[in-house]
Design an enzyme around this catalytic site. Structure first.
Site, PDB file in Angstrom:
ATOM      1  N   HIS A  91       0.796  -1.225  -0.031  1.00 13.41           N
ATOM      2  CA  HIS A  91       0.120   0.002  -0.028  1.00 13.41           C
ATOM      3  C   HIS A  91       0.848   1.165   0.132  1.00 13.41           C
ATOM      4  CE1 HIS A  91      -3.577   2.451   1.529  1.00 13.41           C
ATOM      5  NE2 HIS A  91      -3.912   1.706   0.653  1.00 13.41           N
ATOM      6  N   HIS A 115      -4.970   5.671  -5.575  1.00 15.13           N
ATOM      7  CA  HIS A 115      -6.330   6.513  -4.973  1.00 15.13           C
ATOM      8  C   HIS A 115      -6.930   7.574  -5.615  1.00 15.13           C
ATOM      9  CE1 HIS A 115      -4.190   4.402  -1.507  1.00 15.13           C
ATOM     10  NE2 HIS A 115      -5.488   4.137  -1.250  1.00 15.13           N
ATOM     11  N   HIS A 124      -7.537  -2.322  -4.914  1.00 20.57           N
ATOM     12  CA  HIS A 124      -7.852  -2.932  -3.802  1.00 20.57           C
ATOM     13  C   HIS A 124      -8.414  -4.171  -3.690  1.00 20.57           C
ATOM     14  CE1 HIS A 124      -7.123   1.592  -2.784  1.00 20.57           C
ATOM     15  NE2 HIS A 124      -6.622   0.848  -1.563  1.00 20.57           N
ATOM     16  N   HIS A 250     -15.397   5.239   3.060  1.00 21.09           N
ATOM     17  CA  HIS A 250     -14.075   4.695   3.144  1.00 21.09           C
ATOM     18  C   HIS A 250     -13.101   5.613   3.991  1.00 21.09           C
ATOM     19  CE1 HIS A 250     -10.000   4.958   1.056  1.00 21.09           C
ATOM     20  NE2 HIS A 250     -10.126   3.721   1.563  1.00 21.09           N
ATOM     21  N   HIS A 254     -11.375   5.011   7.892  1.00 23.45           N
ATOM     22  CA  HIS A 254      -9.787   5.207   7.893  1.00 23.45           C
ATOM     23  C   HIS A 254      -9.635   6.144   9.029  1.00 23.45           C
ATOM     24  CE1 HIS A 254      -7.398   2.876   5.001  1.00 23.45           C
ATOM     25  NE2 HIS A 254      -8.573   2.881   4.076  1.00 23.45           N
ATOM     26  N   PHE A 271      -1.770   6.727   4.183  1.00 21.35           N
ATOM     27  CA  PHE A 271      -1.661   5.441   3.061  1.00 21.35           C
ATOM     28  C   PHE A 271      -0.357   4.654   3.566  1.00 21.35           C
ATOM     29  CE2 PHE A 271      -3.903   8.271  -0.457  1.00 21.35           C
ATOM     30  CZ  PHE A 271      -4.970   7.820  -0.023  1.00 21.35           C
ATOM     31  N   HIS A 284     -11.436  -3.002   4.031  1.00 17.01           N
ATOM     32  CA  HIS A 284     -11.525  -2.831   2.587  1.00 17.01           C
ATOM     33  C   HIS A 284     -12.347  -3.812   2.043  1.00 17.01           C
ATOM     34  CE1 HIS A 284      -9.531   0.470   0.505  1.00 17.01           C
ATOM     35  NE2 HIS A 284      -8.970   0.800   1.612  1.00 17.01           N
TER      36      HIS A 284
END
Ligand code: C2O
Length: 354
Positions: A91, A115, A124, A250, A254, A271, A284
């Site tokens: 990632h 992203h 993902h 999403h 996070h 990230f 995810h």
């Protein structure tokens, strides 16, 4: 032309998106190279389809199995391609300037960022696909499936209990989380850094339902609204158009899980560090499930982007046999081919049109 990602030998230490002087995770995120040629994806011929269960419904036995898989991954030496750290680094490399160049796409000066545009869902999906198969391999269980954090359902709106410290060195625990958001706190799908204390749990649930409806229906009526804007070779990642789910629940989840007192909101809030929290993959899985649910709503316009630049965009991953494999967006559209699916649970937000 589509993004052809990446030539791993061009990877450099990550440098963007965080304060490089204040990191608790490594910036050296490049995967170990291989001298063997990159393979084409072979679809699995597993006999059974892996069914990813909703995390709040799993049995004690399943939790033991899940934890032993994470534990086995943590026990591998860091430089092993299947190690916990190597998986987290994927990632970081793809998202924090590890691939400062889109060399493989013919644009040697432009950073790759998966992203903030239409590569978000397929990248993902593939990432989790290999991660799940690696975990299954580590515990010798070809049916192993990741749990999904069912945060779109009132029954699943707290952090799943098995991520909590349990006095026995839980491999699914991560120290860099917001301790104010441990169970029984209700997740806020609009979370932007502030706890709105006036919210009772019941109000939070209905606010979440409305957010889901908006991101899955009202603001997601065509491929680019849902997946994110076009992103082809040569496009600058600095000019994003983010899809409804990516920008919405999403990102909120996070932030909600991450520790706001850490310099880069480690782990889930950045990230470069997100993959170090086992919650990442379970979060995810539910994000990935949204893609499936969105398609199944049967609404005209709920289709994958038809553009060749989306269909033919590609990434490379080490598979469960430590072979480097190139995979394409077009090959992850049908879950049947990938031999996994999601446990069916009620979808209450379908009826939450504001
Ligand atoms: Cu690659 Cu949830 O971010």
């Amino acid at each position: 032309a589509p993004i052809t990602a990446p030539d791993i030998s061009t990877c450099v230490p990550s440098s963007s998106g965080f304060d490089p002087e204040n990191t608790v995770r490594t910036k050296a995120c490049c995967p170990p190279a291989t001298s063997k040629p990159i393979k084409k994806i072979e679809f699995p011929n597993d006999r059974a389809t892996r069914i990813r269960p909703a995390a709040h419904t799993v049995s004690k036995e399943y939790i033991v199995k899940y934890k032993s898989a994470i534990e086995a991954m943590r026990c591998l030496p860091d430089d092993h391609r299947h190690s916990f750290v190597s998986q987290a680094k994927i990632h970081c490399a793809y998202c924090n300037g590890g691939y400062v160049t889109q060399v493989a796409s013919g644009f040697p000066k432009i950073e790759l960022q998966i992203h903030n545009a239409w590569l978000f869902f397929p990248f993902h999906r593939w990432y989790l696909y290999f991660y799940e198969r690696i975990l299954g391999k580590l515990i010798n269980d070809p049916t192993f499936a990741l749990p999904y954090w069912n945060w779109d359902n009132p029954a699943g709106m707290t952090l799943p209990e098995f991520f909590e410290e349990d006095g026995k060195a839980n491999p699914a625990f991560d120290a860099y989380r917001d301790c104010n958001h441990r169970p029984p706190a209700t997740v806020d799908l609009n979370y932007a850094g502030n706890d709105i204390s006036v919210h009772s749990c019941g109000q939070q649930i209905s606010t979440n339902m409305i957010a889901m409806y908006r991101q899955m229906v009202t603001n997601a009526g065509d491929p680019l609204s849902f997946f994110g804007g076009k992103y082809s070779a040569g496009d600058d990642a600095g000019d994003p158009s983010v899809g409804s789910i990516e920008a919405g629940c999403h990102a909120a989840v996070h932030r909600w899980v991450s520790n706001p007192r850490m310099p880069n909101n480690e782990d889930m809030g950045n990230f470069y560090s997100a993959g170090y929290d086992p919650v990442f993959y379970v979060h995810h899985a539910n994000v990935d499930r949204m893609w499936k649910l969105w398609k199944e709503m049967g609404i005209k316009g709920h289709i994958e982007p038809p553009e060749p630049d989306w269909l033919n965009a590609s990434y490379v991953f080490y598979n469960e046999n430590i072979e480097l494999v190139r995979v394409y967006n077009k090959d992850c559209v049908q879950l049947e081919k990938l031999k996994y699916n999601y446990q069916v649970v009620p979808i209450p937000w379908k009826y939450s049109r504001p």
